[in-house]
Design an enzyme around this catalytic site. Structure first.
Site, PDB file in Angstrom:
ATOM      1  N   LYS A 116       2.604   5.751   2.752  1.00 27.13           N
ATOM      2  CA  LYS A 116       2.828   4.306   2.783  1.00 27.13           C
ATOM      3  C   LYS A 116       3.913   3.928   3.785  1.00 27.13           C
ATOM      4  O   LYS A 116       3.752   2.983   4.552  1.00 27.13           O
ATOM      5  CB  LYS A 116       3.234   3.787   1.396  1.00 27.13           C
ATOM      6  CG  LYS A 116       2.071   3.711   0.430  1.00 27.13           C
ATOM      7  CD  LYS A 116       2.445   2.954  -0.841  1.00 27.13           C
ATOM      8  CE  LYS A 116       1.303   3.006  -1.845  1.00 27.13           C
ATOM      9  NZ  LYS A 116       1.716   2.591  -3.192  1.00 27.13           N
ATOM     10  N   LYS A 200     -15.254   5.677  -0.018  1.00 26.68           N
ATOM     11  CA  LYS A 200     -15.029   5.391  -1.424  1.00 26.68           C
ATOM     12  C   LYS A 200     -15.024   3.871  -1.655  1.00 26.68           C
ATOM     13  O   LYS A 200     -14.529   3.126  -0.809  1.00 26.68           O
ATOM     14  CB  LYS A 200     -13.674   5.973  -1.825  1.00 26.68           C
ATOM     15  CG  LYS A 200     -13.546   6.181  -3.306  1.00 26.68           C
ATOM     16  CD  LYS A 200     -12.224   6.818  -3.684  1.00 26.68           C
ATOM     17  CE  LYS A 200     -11.968   6.436  -5.130  1.00 26.68           C
ATOM     18  NZ  LYS A 200     -10.741   6.944  -5.669  1.00 26.68           N
ATOM     19  N   LYS A 203     -11.081  -1.789  -2.899  1.00 25.22           N
ATOM     20  CA  LYS A 203     -10.896  -3.167  -2.457  1.00 25.22           C
ATOM     21  C   LYS A 203     -10.177  -3.236  -1.117  1.00 25.22           C
ATOM     22  O   LYS A 203     -10.351  -4.166  -0.366  1.00 25.22           O
ATOM     23  CB  LYS A 203     -10.189  -3.967  -3.546  1.00 25.22           C
ATOM     24  CG  LYS A 203      -8.744  -4.277  -3.270  1.00 25.22           C
ATOM     25  CD  LYS A 203      -8.079  -4.992  -4.380  1.00 25.22           C
ATOM     26  CE  LYS A 203      -6.699  -4.423  -4.604  1.00 25.22           C
ATOM     27  NZ  LYS A 203      -5.638  -4.915  -3.777  1.00 25.22           N
TER      28      LYS A 203
END
Ligand code: TRP
Length: 340
Positions: A116, A200, A203
């Site tokens: 991240k 996969k 969202k």
């Protein structure tokens, strides 16, 4: 809460308007089962979600929607506790204590943080992202948790929780905290994007047409299934390499009906893709409609939902308070004297 059953704790971040079918099957279905054999505590971890700087109104709405989906899935507040992390201030306090037991390098090795912060760059990375796994350890250790069901992506964070628990017991004396066991939920059904079936379903990467969302109108979900991308061949067979689209539909069919993939393949022998899609759309709608409707009922009655969450927080806070007091005492903080 019953005293004899082992305790299970798990949590989800309120970072989306709706769960995907994959999270639903992989996490919530498992949580619901675990309530039969465990003393279960399930949290909506809103403090964790602050690390991605959500808009205040969006965070508030998603917190309630996430809790509503727990309840709609069958998490039963008369047996299990459902609560919002920020309602129990002991989470943040224990996280501070645990941060003083966590090595800087140990935290810096977390692969999720590296990924991240790598994507966000130094200026976009807040310190909360770095200490995120410490807050997660606090969530778990506050409740003398025995078992933590999580996906494979949380394995390293759970290892850190275990290391911290063992360190506390060594430094502060046995019985300081319970060392939690991971319960890595195998993805019974790995579900892929309906439009791009080699990715996969997620969202963050999928277009709306690629998704199956619990809170979507089931009619829209049916449409997405019917327009799922498939290959130009006509044979219905399970072959992830060469027939990713059809294989994904077969996986979803199998997951929702409990039937073996081979069984479904046999039933559709000689039939066209369209048949499978139409039938699967019915299966999905039948499966999701009651869950969707129950969740919407909770979302449309925020007072009732907030009451469930207040009860949940009250139930768990008594445990949290004891754990925190025990640890504050063992590290040498002076207990505040009750005022008469
Ligand atoms: N980090 C977890 C996730 O993103 C959510 C989480 C926070 C959690 N605290 C937890 C999961 C404690 C299990 C136990 O999936």
């Amino acid at each position: 809460m019953a005293g004899m059953k082992p305790r299970v704790f798990s949590a989800m971040q309120p970072t989306s308007d709706s769960l995907q079918l994959g999270n639903y099957l992989g996490a919530l279905v498992e949580w619901v089962k675990l309530q039969d054999t465990h003393d279960a505590i399930y949290g909506v971890v809103d403090l964790h979600a602050l690390t991605v700087s959500p808009k205040p109104e969006v965070l508030r709405e998603r917190t309630r929607r996430t809790a509503a989906q727990f309840l709609a899935a069958g998490v039963d507040p008369s047996r299990s506790a459902v609560f919002v992390q920020s309602h129990v201030h002991e989470h943040a306090e224990l996280a501070w204590l645990l941060s003083t037991f966590t090595g800087f390098g140990e935290a810096a090795r977390m692969t999720q943080f590296k990924d991240k912060s790598g994507a966000l760059g130094e200026s976009g990375t807040n310190v909360g992202l770095f200490t995120y796994p410490v807050l997660m350890a606090a969530d778990i250790l506050l409740y003398d948790t025995n078992v933590v069901p999580v996906g494979e992506d949380q394995r390293q964070h759970l290892e850190l929780s275990r290391d911290l628990a063992e360190r506390l017991n060594t430094r502060l004396g046995e019985g300081a905290v319970v060392v939690p066991e991971p319960h890595i939920v195998k993805e019974t059904a790995k579900i892929y994007d309906l439009q791009e079936p080699d990715k996969k379903m997620s969202k963050s990467f999928s277009s709306p047409k690629g998704l199956i969302e619990i809170l979507d109108d089931p009619k829209k979900v049916a449409k997405n299934i019917k327009s799922a991308a498939t290959d130009s061949d006509t044979v219905i067979a399970f072959d992830r390499e060469n027939k990713a689209g059809i294989s994904n539909l077969l996986t979803i069919y199998s997951a929702l009906t409990g039937r073996a993939v081979e069984d479904i393949v046999a039933e559709y022998e000689g039939k066209m893709y369209g048949h499978l899609k139409v039938d699967l759309a019915d299966v999905v709608v039948e499966y999701l409609t009651p869950v969707h409707d129950r969740a919407m009922d909770w979302i449309e009655s925020p007072d009732a939902l907030d009451e469930v969450l207040a009860d949940g927080a009250a139930k768990v806070q008594s445990i949290a308070r004891e754990t925190l007091a025990r640890l504050y005492d063992r590290v040498g903080l002076v207990a505040p004297r009750p005022r008469s």
